[in-house]
Motif scaffolding. Structure first.
Motif, PDB file in Angstrom:
ATOM      1  N   MET A 185       0.840  -1.189   0.000  1.00 50.57           N
ATOM      2  CA  MET A 185       0.000   0.000   0.000  1.00 50.57           C
ATOM      3  C   MET A 185       0.879   1.245   0.000  1.00 50.57           C
ATOM      4  N   SER A 186       0.459   2.251  -0.750  1.00 51.11           N
ATOM      5  CA  SER A 186       1.168   3.530  -0.754  1.00 51.11           C
ATOM      6  C   SER A 186       1.039   4.194   0.618  1.00 51.11           C
ATOM      7  N   ASN A 187       2.119   4.794   1.106  1.00 55.20           N
ATOM      8  CA  ASN A 187       2.082   5.446   2.416  1.00 55.20           C
ATOM      9  C   ASN A 187       1.067   6.581   2.453  1.00 55.20           C
ATOM     10  N   THR A 188       0.974   7.341   1.359  1.00 54.60           N
ATOM     11  CA  THR A 188       0.018   8.443   1.318  1.00 54.60           C
ATOM     12  C   THR A 188      -1.407   7.931   1.394  1.00 54.60           C
ATOM     13  N   ASP A 189      -1.741   6.920   0.584  1.00 52.91           N
ATOM     14  CA  ASP A 189      -3.090   6.353   0.621  1.00 52.91           C
ATOM     15  C   ASP A 189      -3.378   5.699   1.970  1.00 52.91           C
ATOM     16  N   LEU A 190      -2.367   5.141   2.578  1.00 53.11           N
ATOM     17  CA  LEU A 190      -2.547   4.467   3.869  1.00 53.11           C
ATOM     18  C   LEU A 190      -2.949   5.455   4.948  1.00 53.11           C
ATOM     19  N   LEU A 191      -2.294   6.621   4.986  1.00 55.27           N
ATOM     20  CA  LEU A 191      -2.601   7.602   6.022  1.00 55.27           C
ATOM     21  C   LEU A 191      -3.909   8.342   5.787  1.00 55.27           C
ATOM     22  N   LYS A 192      -4.463   8.239   4.579  1.00 53.61           N
ATOM     23  CA  LYS A 192      -5.755   8.879   4.306  1.00 53.61           C
ATOM     24  C   LYS A 192      -6.921   8.084   4.869  1.00 53.61           C
ATOM     25  N   GLN A 193      -6.677   6.852   5.301  1.00 56.69           N
ATOM     26  CA  GLN A 193      -7.738   5.982   5.788  1.00 56.69           C
ATOM     27  C   GLN A 193      -7.657   5.843   7.307  1.00 56.69           C
ATOM     28  N   THR A 194      -8.768   5.361   7.876  1.00 60.82           N
ATOM     29  CA  THR A 194      -8.799   5.079   9.302  1.00 60.82           C
ATOM     30  C   THR A 194      -8.101   3.750   9.561  1.00 60.82           C
ATOM     31  N   ILE A 195      -7.130   3.768  10.476  1.00 59.95           N
ATOM     32  CA  ILE A 195      -6.313   2.594  10.759  1.00 59.95           C
ATOM     33  C   ILE A 195      -6.676   2.070  12.144  1.00 59.95           C
ATOM     34  N   SER A 196      -7.042   0.819  12.213  1.00 64.77           N
ATOM     35  CA  SER A 196      -7.295   0.156  13.503  1.00 64.77           C
ATOM     36  C   SER A 196      -6.055  -0.653  13.861  1.00 64.77           C
ATOM     37  N   ASN A 197      -5.398  -0.242  14.940  1.00 67.05           N
ATOM     38  CA  ASN A 197      -4.164  -0.901  15.390  1.00 67.05           C
ATOM     39  C   ASN A 197      -4.477  -1.699  16.648  1.00 67.05           C
ATOM     40  N   PHE A 198      -4.221  -3.020  16.586  1.00 67.74           N
ATOM     41  CA  PHE A 198      -4.568  -3.894  17.694  1.00 67.74           C
ATOM     42  C   PHE A 198      -3.384  -4.149  18.628  1.00 67.74           C
ATOM     43  N   ARG A 199      -2.272  -3.441  18.414  1.00 69.01           N
ATOM     44  CA  ARG A 199      -1.110  -3.695  19.276  1.00 69.01           C
ATOM     45  C   ARG A 199      -1.370  -3.248  20.715  1.00 69.01           C
ATOM     46  N   MET A 200      -2.070  -2.121  20.871  1.00 71.80           N
ATOM     47  CA  MET A 200      -2.334  -1.601  22.205  1.00 71.80           C
ATOM     48  C   MET A 200      -3.592  -2.183  22.829  1.00 71.80           C
ATOM     49  N   LEU A 201      -4.213  -3.150  22.172  1.00 69.95           N
ATOM     50  CA  LEU A 201      -5.424  -3.764  22.724  1.00 69.95           C
ATOM     51  C   LEU A 201      -5.069  -4.580  23.965  1.00 69.95           C
ATOM     52  N   GLU A 202      -5.690  -4.241  25.102  1.00 73.05           N
ATOM     53  CA  GLU A 202      -5.428  -4.953  26.351  1.00 73.05           C
ATOM     54  C   GLU A 202      -6.553  -5.905  26.720  1.00 73.05           C
ATOM     55  N   ARG A 203      -7.765  -5.572  26.335  1.00 71.02           N
ATOM     56  CA  ARG A 203      -8.921  -6.443  26.613  1.00 71.02           C
ATOM     57  C   ARG A 203      -9.967  -6.196  25.538  1.00 71.02           C
ATOM     58  N   ARG A 204     -10.890  -7.110  25.429  1.00 74.23           N
ATOM     59  CA  ARG A 204     -11.956  -7.004  24.421  1.00 74.23           C
ATOM     60  C   ARG A 204     -13.315  -6.869  25.102  1.00 74.23           C
ATOM     61  N   ARG A 205     -14.114  -5.929  24.617  1.00 76.27           N
ATOM     62  CA  ARG A 205     -15.504  -5.791  25.076  1.00 76.27           C
ATOM     63  C   ARG A 205     -16.403  -6.435  24.033  1.00 76.27           C
ATOM     64  N   ILE A 206     -17.095  -7.482  24.457  1.00 76.16           N
ATOM     65  CA  ILE A 206     -17.893  -8.279  23.523  1.00 76.16           C
ATOM     66  C   ILE A 206     -19.379  -8.019  23.773  1.00 76.16           C
ATOM     67  N   VAL A 207     -20.102  -7.781  22.700  1.00 69.66           N
ATOM     68  CA  VAL A 207     -21.556  -7.633  22.749  1.00 69.66           C
ATOM     69  C   VAL A 207     -22.156  -8.682  21.822  1.00 69.66           C
TER      70      VAL A 207
END
Length: 382
Positions: free
Chosen positions: A239-261
């Protein structure tokens, strides 16, 4: 030769139109200046080292490292200029000496700036060496190149302006040329600056699991122009860096717990007592697992074909596989408990009521016209 004779000879002798005694004074002044500069640098460096040792100050160590980059050649040039300033030179040489002063100082400032940039980039690489050397090396190279280019451009323009060159037209030409080049390579420059933004802002790093639009996977390489992601299916997505930063990025590295519904529905045959007992059953199933934390469970609404429930719980482990194992255990436990309670899960149903039409009496049969005509003819003939 007697001292008086030597002094007379020194005073009367000239070299290139300059008295010999003036040259000797200039040489002595240059030597003294050179030694003074060396001593001053030594004292300042020693003082900065002592300060850095006592306070553990990174700024003091930076000062020491920058001063170590002082050019001995430029120091000698400065010393010679000090000595030359004591000579009785023509007016045009005095202006040249002042220009040489500025050139020497500007070059030394440039060398100090180069060393400072190198130190800063090196510390940046050391600080972020654990986040993937490819990304760090690319961003460090880009920052170093940009800062060094800016530094020497300023130094060169300052020197040209001091020696009498009109730099206004030169700067205008550089501006026009820079705009032309920027328009020609705007996509490449956009990706380069996007790479620098990723390196500085760090929305993600090598090894992070990210979701960008319809793409989900692990970041493998962050380059100067593109970022490469290894998807869950196994292929590598570039992916192009410019196009990548134009989108919403979900990063799961900092995920500590999951809220499940999650939700489920039971049939309308369920009694109020059974419906009231279901949230307690769900809570007991969730609290039976140490990795889960119960939040809430409610009879939410009357659905089109079911009584709808909504459950919320927290998974303390961020791993997706752990969440799926826990959800599967909850689903199986819920099936067993509801079956024991006598409650059935609902599924989409639709009841169709067909109304019967009223029975109508048969209509009388019509009299054949031809038969009536034949009867009338028979009566007439009688």
């Amino acid at each position: 030769m007697q001292p008086s004779t030597f002094l007379t000879w020194v005073q009367e002798t000239t070299f290139a139109g300059i008295p010999l005694w003036s040259l000797l004074v200039a040489v002595a002044a240059a030597t003294a200046t050179y030694v003074a500069i060396l001593v001053a640098l030594y004292l300042i460096t020693r003082r900065a080292k002592a300060w850095a040792t006592q306070s553990q100050s990174g700024m003091a160590m930076t000062v020491v490292d920058v001063l170590k980059g002082t050019s001995r050649t430029l120091m000698l040039v400065v010393a010679l200029l000090v000595g030359a300033s004591l000579l009785d030179l023509p007016g045009r040489w005095e202006s040249r000496l002042s220009q040489l002063w500025f050139v020497a100082v500007a070059l030394q400032m440039g060398l100090w700036g180069m060393r400072a940039i190198g130190i800063g980039v090196r510390r940046y690489v050391q600080r972020h060496s654990s986040t993937g050397m490819t990304q760090v090396s690319a961003s460090a190279t880009l920052m170093s190149w940009g800062l060094r280019t800016l530094l020497w451009s300023v130094v060169l323009l300052a020197i040209l302006s001091n020696v009498g060159v009109n730099i206004t037209a030169f700067i205008a030409s550089l501006g026009v040329g820079g705009i032309a080049v920027a328009l020609a390579v705007q996509n490449i420059l956009g990706d380069l600056f996007a790479s620098l933004a990723i390196a500085v802002d760090k929305p993600f790093e090598v090894g992070d699991f990210v979701v960008v639009g319809s793409v989900s996977g692990t970041v493998q390489v962050i380059g100067l122009k593109t970022t490469r992601i290894r998807s869950l299916q196994g292929e590598q997505i570039v992916m192009s860096n410019t196009d990548l930063l134009k989108q919403t990025i979900s990063n799961f590295r900092m995920l500590e717990r999951r809220r499940i519904v999650f939700g489920f529905g039971v049939t309308y045959d369920t009694t109020p007592e059974q419906a009231e007992a279901i949230p307690g059953i769900v809570r007991k199933l969730i609290e039976a697992h140490p990795q889960l934390r119960f939040d809430r469970a409610h009879f939410k609404a009357f659905g089109a074909s079911s009584l709808d429930y909504e459950v919320v719980y927290i998974v303390e482990d961020p791993a997706f596989s752990v969440y799926m194992d826990m959800q599967q255990a909850l689903n199986l436990g819920l099936m067993r408990e509801l079956k024991a309670l006598g409650v059935e899960f609902a599924f989409p149903t639709r009841t169709v009521h067909i109304a019967s039409a009223p029975v109508q009496a048969p209509a009388p049969a019509p009299v054949p016209v031809a038969t009536a005509s034949v009867a009338e003819q028979s009566v007439g003939s009688r």
